[in-house]
Design an enzyme around this catalytic site. Structure first.
Site, mmCIF file in Angstrom:
data_model
loop_
_atom_site.group_PDB
_atom_site.id
_atom_site.type_symbol
_atom_site.label_atom_id
_atom_site.label_comp_id
_atom_site.label_asym_id
_atom_site.label_seq_id
_atom_site.Cartn_x
_atom_site.Cartn_y
_atom_site.Cartn_z
ATOM 1 N N LYS A 101 48.388 15.189 44.078
ATOM 2 C CA LYS A 101 47.660 13.958 44.387
ATOM 3 C C LYS A 101 48.567 13.055 45.218
ATOM 4 O O LYS A 101 49.624 12.621 44.754
ATOM 5 C CB LYS A 101 47.238 13.235 43.107
ATOM 6 C CG LYS A 101 46.686 11.829 43.401
ATOM 7 C CD LYS A 101 46.238 11.082 42.170
ATOM 8 C CE LYS A 101 46.108 9.596 42.474
ATOM 9 N NZ LYS A 101 45.621 8.820 41.313
ATOM 10 N N ALA A 188 40.227 5.530 40.612
ATOM 11 C CA ALA A 188 40.590 4.125 40.425
ATOM 12 C C ALA A 188 39.387 3.201 40.341
ATOM 13 O O ALA A 188 38.443 3.311 41.115
ATOM 14 C CB ALA A 188 41.504 3.607 41.529
ATOM 15 N N GLY A 189 39.452 2.306 39.376
ATOM 16 C CA GLY A 189 38.473 1.235 39.266
ATOM 17 C C GLY A 189 37.458 1.375 38.151
ATOM 18 O O GLY A 189 36.834 0.400 37.760
ATOM 19 N N ASN A 210 42.437 6.721 34.454
ATOM 20 C CA ASN A 210 43.534 6.629 33.492
ATOM 21 C C ASN A 210 43.368 5.377 32.623
ATOM 22 O O ASN A 210 43.087 5.451 31.427
ATOM 23 C CB ASN A 210 44.879 6.621 34.219
ATOM 24 C CG ASN A 210 46.087 6.802 33.292
ATOM 25 O OD1 ASN A 210 47.109 7.350 33.692
ATOM 26 N ND2 ASN A 210 46.035 6.359 32.041
ATOM 27 N N SER A 211 43.449 4.198 33.250
ATOM 28 C CA SER A 211 43.443 2.951 32.471
ATOM 29 C C SER A 211 42.181 2.782 31.633
ATOM 30 O O SER A 211 42.256 2.277 30.504
ATOM 31 C CB SER A 211 43.564 1.746 33.403
ATOM 32 O OG SER A 211 44.716 1.856 34.197
#
Lengths: 265, 67
Positions: A101, A188-189, A210-211
Site C-alpha cells: 500500500k 480512509a474516512g 482502521n480507526s
C-alpha cells in the site's frame, strides 16, 4: 454467493481490509481482524527499538504471513523517495511479497495525500515489480493516471484519514469507479457501518479501514458490524436498488379488493 | 573497535563482526527483520559475509501496527 475480489490476480473472499494500528494490544488486534473476517491487513514499517524488550512478541507472530495477506504501508512518508525506500525494506521483510500500500502524505495536520509524490513513487514501484495499491485523493483524473501507471488498485479517500467523517463526495467516488478497470477501494474516512455500506453500494470493490474499528468503544463488535455492512452494501449493489421516485407514491399492498368503506347514517 | 550507526544511534562494535553477529549483539536473532546497509537493502543471504566497517549505517526494521 461466489463473488470474489481479485487484486493483482489473487482471489479474496472478504471485501473488508483492515489496519492494525491503535489497538490496545496484539490480542485485541487479532480478535478485531478475525471478527472483521479480513484476509488482507495493513502493517506499518518502523525501526526496531534497539535493546528494548528482547523476546517480546511481534505483530507478525500474532498475524502470521502464512495466514494473512500482509499489506505493508508507507504511512508517515512525505516524499516518493521515503515511500519507495520503506517498501523495498518491506518486501525484504516479507520474503519478496510484492503487494504493498503506497501512501505519500502532504500535510501532517490533515494527512491529505501528496499526489505528485504519489505518482512519482508509483512509477518507480511498478517498474521494480511491486503490486501497488495506492491511497489517493478522490480526483478521477489522478486515479486514472495511477491506473495507467500500472497500480493494481486505486484507493481514494472518502474523507480525511482518521476523521470518521464518512463518504463526503459520493459523486467523485462514482466517477472514479465508473472509469476504473482495476479495483477501487475506499481507504480512509469511514466512521461507522453505514459509511461502509454506502461505499459498497456506490460500487466500490472493497473498503479499507482502521480507526473506525480501533477507536470504537468496542472494537471487536464494530469489526463484526463492518463485516456485515460491507456484505450488505455489496449485495445491495449487485441487486440494484429501486429507482428513487419523489412524489410518485405507490403502495406495496394491492389497491383493489378493499372492503367497502363504512358509511355513516 | 569501530563506530556504526544503528537506526540512527552511534554504536561501538568490533570491526570483525558480521551482520548476523550484530543482530545477536542486539538480541534480534531469530526475529523477522529487514536491514538497509548504507542505503541499500541487505538480503538475508548476505548477513554472514557482510562485515561492519567504520561509519556504516544500518537501518533495522520490523512490521508494527498501522493503517
Amino acid at each position: 454467493m461466489n463473488d470474489p475480489l481479485i487484486i493483482a490476480g489473487k482471489t479474496y473472499s472478504s471485501r473488508l481490509l483492515v489496519g492494525t494500528g491503535k489497538y490496545k494490544d496484539f490480542a485485541e488486534t487479532r480478535e478485531a481482524v478475525d471478527a472483521a473476517g479480513a484476509e488482507i491487513v495493513t502493517v506499518a514499517i518502523r525501526r526496531t527499538n534497539i535493546g528494548q524488550h528482547p523476546g517480546e512478541q511481534s505483530l507478525l507472530d500474532v498475524l502470521p504471513p502464512s495466514r494473512y495477506t500482509l499489506l505493508p504501508n508507507t504511512a508517515g512518508c512525505y516524499t516518493a523517495e521515503d515511500a519507495v525506500r520503506t517498501l523495498r525494506l518491506a518486501r525484504e521483510l516479507l520474503d519478496g511479497h510484492p503487494l504493498v500500500k503506497l501512501e505519500v502524505l502532504g500535510d501532517p495536520s490533515n494527512l491529505y495525500p501528496n499526489m505528485p509524490e504519489t505518482l512519482k513513487a508509483a512509477e518507480t514501484l511498478v517498474k521494480e515489480g511491486f503490486d501497488v495499491m495506492v491511497y489517493c485523493s478522490d480526483d478521477p483524473i489522478q486515479a486514472k493516471r495511477l491506473e495507467e501507471i500500472g497500480c493494481v488498485a486505486v484507493m481514494p479517500l472518502a474523507s480525511i484519514i482518521g476523521s470518521g467523517m464518512g463518504i463526503l463526495n459520493p459523486w467523485n467516488l462514482r466517477l472514479i469507479i465508473d472509469n476504473a478497470k482495476v479495483p477501487v477501494l475506499v481507504d480512509a474516512g469511514v466512521g461507522t457501518a453505514s459509511d461502509a455500506a454506502i461505499a459498497m453500494e456506490l460500487g466500490c470493490d472493497a473498503v479499507l479501514m482502521n480507526s473506525a474499528i480501533a477507536h470504537a468503544r468496542q472494537p471487536v463488535l464494530m469489526a463484526s458490524a463492518m463485516k456485515h455492512a460491507v456484505l450488505a452494501g455489496r449485495e445491495a449493489y449487485l441487486a440494484g436498488r429501486m429507482p428513487r421516485k419523489l412524489y410518485s407514491a405507490e403502495s406495496s399492498s394491492p389497491t383493489s379488493g378493499m372492503i367497502a368503506p363504512a358509511r355513516g347514517g | 573497535m569501530t563506530t556504526v550507526l544503528v537506526n540512527g544511534e552511534p554504536t561501538e562494535l568490533a570491526t570483525s563482526l558480521t551482520v548476523r553477529q550484530l543482530l545477536e549483539r542486539l538480541e534480534l536473532q531469530g526475529r523477522r527483520v529487514a536491514i538497509e546497509h548504507n542505503g541499500d537493502i541487505l538480503p538475508r543471504s548476505r548477513y554472514d559475509d557482510t562485515r561492519l566497517a567504520e561509519g556504516d549505517r544500518f537501518e533495522i526494521i520490523i512490521a508494527v501496527g498501522g493503517g
